[in-house]
Scaffold this motif. Structure first.
Motif, short mmCIF file in Angstrom:
data_model
loop_
_atom_site.label_atom_id
_atom_site.label_comp_id
_atom_site.label_asym_id
_atom_site.label_seq_id
_atom_site.Cartn_x
_atom_site.Cartn_y
_atom_site.Cartn_z
N ILE A 1 9.55 -3.02 2.82
CA ILE A 1 9.81 -2.12 3.94
C ILE A 1 8.49 -1.45 4.30
N PRO A 2 7.92 -1.71 5.46
CA PRO A 2 8.42 -2.62 6.50
C PRO A 2 8.24 -4.08 6.09
N ALA A 3 9.00 -4.96 6.73
CA ALA A 3 8.94 -6.39 6.43
C ALA A 3 7.56 -6.94 6.79
N MET A 4 7.11 -7.93 6.02
CA MET A 4 5.83 -8.58 6.30
C MET A 4 6.10 -9.94 6.94
N PRO A 5 5.21 -10.40 7.82
CA PRO A 5 5.43 -11.69 8.46
C PRO A 5 5.23 -12.85 7.49
N GLY A 6 6.04 -13.88 7.64
CA GLY A 6 5.88 -15.10 6.84
C GLY A 6 6.38 -14.94 5.42
N PRO A 7 6.55 -16.05 4.73
CA PRO A 7 6.99 -16.00 3.33
C PRO A 7 5.86 -15.51 2.42
N GLN A 8 6.21 -14.80 1.38
CA GLN A 8 5.23 -14.39 0.37
C GLN A 8 5.67 -14.94 -0.99
N GLY B 1 0.83 -1.20 0.00
CA GLY B 1 0.00 0.00 0.00
C GLY B 1 0.86 1.24 0.00
N PRO B 2 0.26 2.40 0.27
CA PRO B 2 1.00 3.66 0.19
C PRO B 2 2.10 3.78 1.25
N LEU B 3 2.02 3.02 2.33
CA LEU B 3 3.03 3.11 3.38
C LEU B 3 4.06 2.00 3.31
N VAL B 4 4.06 1.24 2.20
CA VAL B 4 4.96 0.10 2.04
C VAL B 4 5.83 0.32 0.80
N ILE B 5 7.12 0.10 0.96
CA ILE B 5 8.03 0.06 -0.20
C ILE B 5 8.14 -1.40 -0.58
#
Length: 134
Positions: free
Chosen positions: A84-91, A42-46
């Motif tokens: 960024i920020p990191a997300m939990p678990g594998p994607q 989303g807008p707050l995620v790189i």
């Protein structure tokens, strides 16, 4: 309240077999990748993703009337490159095969884009790893 993102749960093989448009086995004869801005986040995620184009030489067709043994079939898979920020678990797709690997893949065909995509995250099964040092 806030949005929480997490990994997609693996699908059981029976469910993938039932829902897939194509189920094929083959040898990876070509593998390319490129990194691009992600469609996810989303807008707050790189977020940047690595998109893989994987070409199989088909050795068996378990489902799919429009392909046959001996054909080549190309499908797309992806894995996150940056979060960024990191997300939990594998994607993304786990695992992504290497050239020379023998794989079984459960695919969904997108009529609109004319592309094949494996079930996420476990629609690609590596049956035999390629021998290294060839």
């Amino acid at each position: 309240a806030f949005d929480a993102s997490a990994a997609v749960a693996p699908h059981p093989p029976e469910e993938m077999m039932e829902e897939a448009t194509h189920v094929v086995r083959g040898e990876v004869v070509a593998l390319t990748s490129k990194t691009q801005k992600s469609k996810y986040g989303g807008p707050l995620v790189i977020a940047r993703d690595r998109i893989f184009k994987i070409t199989l030489n088909l050795i068996a067709v378990e489902k799919g009337d429009d392909v046959q043994k001996g054909d080549q079939l190309t499908f797309e898979a992806w894995q996150p490159s940056t979060r960024i920020p990191a997300m939990p678990g594998p994607q993304g797709h786990q695992p992504v095969p290497d050239k020379g690997d023998l794989v079984k893949t459960y695919l969904l065909y997108n009529q609109k884009t004319k592309t094949y995509h494996p079930f996420m995250p476990n629609g690609i099964e590596i049956l035999k790893k390629a021998k290294k040092g060839k």
